[in-house]
Scaffold this motif. Structure first.
Motif, PDB file in Angstrom:
ATOM      1  N   PRO A   1       0.878  -1.350   0.066  1.00  0.00           N
ATOM      2  CA  PRO A   1      -0.036   0.018   0.232  1.00  0.00           C
ATOM      3  C   PRO A   1       0.926   1.332  -0.060  1.00  0.00           C
ATOM      4  CG  PRO A   1      -0.674  -1.584   1.923  1.00  0.00           C
ATOM      5  CD  PRO A   1       0.559  -1.931   1.155  1.00  0.00           C
ATOM      6  N   VAL A   2       0.371   2.346  -0.458  1.00  0.00           N
ATOM      7  CA  VAL A   2       1.063   3.741  -0.750  1.00  0.00           C
ATOM      8  C   VAL A   2       0.196   4.470   0.553  1.00  0.00           C
ATOM      9  CG1 VAL A   2       1.495   5.607  -1.874  1.00  0.00           C
ATOM     10  CG2 VAL A   2       1.725   3.343  -2.920  1.00  0.00           C
ATOM     11  N   THR A   3       0.835   5.299   1.360  1.00  0.00           N
ATOM     12  CA  THR A   3       0.570   6.195   2.316  1.00  0.00           C
ATOM     13  C   THR A   3       0.610   7.407   2.130  1.00  0.00           C
ATOM     14  OG1 THR A   3       2.532   6.079   3.721  1.00  0.00           O
ATOM     15  CG2 THR A   3       0.974   4.193   4.047  1.00  0.00           C
ATOM     16  N   GLU A   4      -0.010   8.350   2.657  1.00  0.00           N
ATOM     17  CA  GLU A   4       0.032   9.804   2.587  1.00  0.00           C
ATOM     18  C   GLU A   4       1.463  10.207   3.021  1.00  0.00           C
ATOM     19  OE1 GLU A   4      -2.179  13.882   3.811  1.00  0.00           O
ATOM     20  OE2 GLU A   4      -3.340  12.061   4.235  1.00  0.00           O
ATOM     21  N   SER A   5       2.097   9.752   4.094  1.00  0.00           N
ATOM     22  CA  SER A   5       3.191  10.138   4.492  1.00  0.00           C
ATOM     23  C   SER A   5       4.260   9.866   3.661  1.00  0.00           C
ATOM     24  CB  SER A   5       3.483   9.445   5.898  1.00  0.00           C
ATOM     25  OG  SER A   5       3.611   8.216   5.787  1.00  0.00           O
TER      26      SER A   5
ATOM     27  N   ILE B   1      -2.325  20.588  -3.589  1.00  0.00           N
ATOM     28  CA  ILE B   1      -1.862  19.654  -4.582  1.00  0.00           C
ATOM     29  C   ILE B   1      -2.879  18.463  -4.378  1.00  0.00           C
ATOM     30  CG2 ILE B   1       0.010  18.037  -4.998  1.00  0.00           C
ATOM     31  CD1 ILE B   1       1.911  20.070  -3.749  1.00  0.00           C
ATOM     32  N   ALA B   2      -3.527  18.397  -5.574  1.00  0.00           N
ATOM     33  CA  ALA B   2      -4.490  17.297  -5.718  1.00  0.00           C
ATOM     34  C   ALA B   2      -3.874  16.044  -6.344  1.00  0.00           C
ATOM     35  CB  ALA B   2      -5.908  17.432  -6.626  1.00  0.00           C
ATOM     36  N   ILE B   3      -3.804  14.974  -5.541  1.00  0.00           N
ATOM     37  CA  ILE B   3      -3.023  13.590  -5.935  1.00  0.00           C
ATOM     38  C   ILE B   3      -4.001  12.909  -6.485  1.00  0.00           C
ATOM     39  CG2 ILE B   3      -1.930  11.517  -4.930  1.00  0.00           C
ATOM     40  CD1 ILE B   3      -0.446  13.900  -4.387  1.00  0.00           C
ATOM     41  N   ARG B   4      -3.528  12.271  -8.018  1.00  0.00           N
ATOM     42  CA  ARG B   4      -4.477  11.505  -8.722  1.00  0.00           C
ATOM     43  C   ARG B   4      -3.969  10.136  -8.669  1.00  0.00           C
ATOM     44  NH1 ARG B   4      -5.671  13.929 -14.554  1.00  0.00           N
ATOM     45  NH2 ARG B   4      -7.698  12.928 -14.275  1.00  0.00           N
ATOM     46  N   THR B   5      -2.747   9.846  -8.357  1.00  0.00           N
ATOM     47  CA  THR B   5      -2.394   8.585  -8.232  1.00  0.00           C
ATOM     48  C   THR B   5      -0.923   8.483  -7.701  1.00  0.00           C
ATOM     49  OG1 THR B   5      -2.414   6.275  -8.999  1.00  0.00           O
ATOM     50  CG2 THR B   5      -1.649   7.770 -10.472  1.00  0.00           C
ATOM     51  N   ALA B   6      -0.512   7.341  -6.991  1.00  0.00           N
ATOM     52  CA  ALA B   6       0.971   7.275  -6.584  1.00  0.00           C
ATOM     53  C   ALA B   6       1.349   5.611  -7.068  1.00  0.00           C
ATOM     54  CB  ALA B   6       1.194   7.629  -5.558  1.00  0.00           C
TER      55      ALA B   6
END
Length: 80
Positions: A19-23, A75-80
């Protein structure tokens, strides 16, 4: 800088393996070195433009961060 991550994107990031976290996204912005790239593909164009970069987290995990920089320093995150 304030990150905006929609519930849909949060669920998508949480379902990735690992998983990818906000941090981790914040770490990648801090560790970024070089230029931001712009997604110029017709199907992905937006106003303001979609930008992306590849950077490492503090633990060496490489992520491609795709986002839209808004005028009000959000900043709007679309994906990571």
């Amino acid at each position: 800088m304030r990150l905006l991550i929609s519930q849909k994107v949060r669920l998508k990031l949480a379902s990735k393996v690992p998983p990818v976290t906000e941090s981790e996204i914040i770490e990648c912005f801090s560790n970024r070195d070089g230029y931001l790239l712009e997604d110029t593909r017709e199907d992905h164009k937006s106003d303001p433009p979609t930008q992306w970069f590849i950077a490492e987290t503090d633990y060496g995990k490489k992520l491609k961060i795709v986002f839209i920089y808004k005028e009000n320093s959000e900043i709007a995150i679309r994906t990571a």
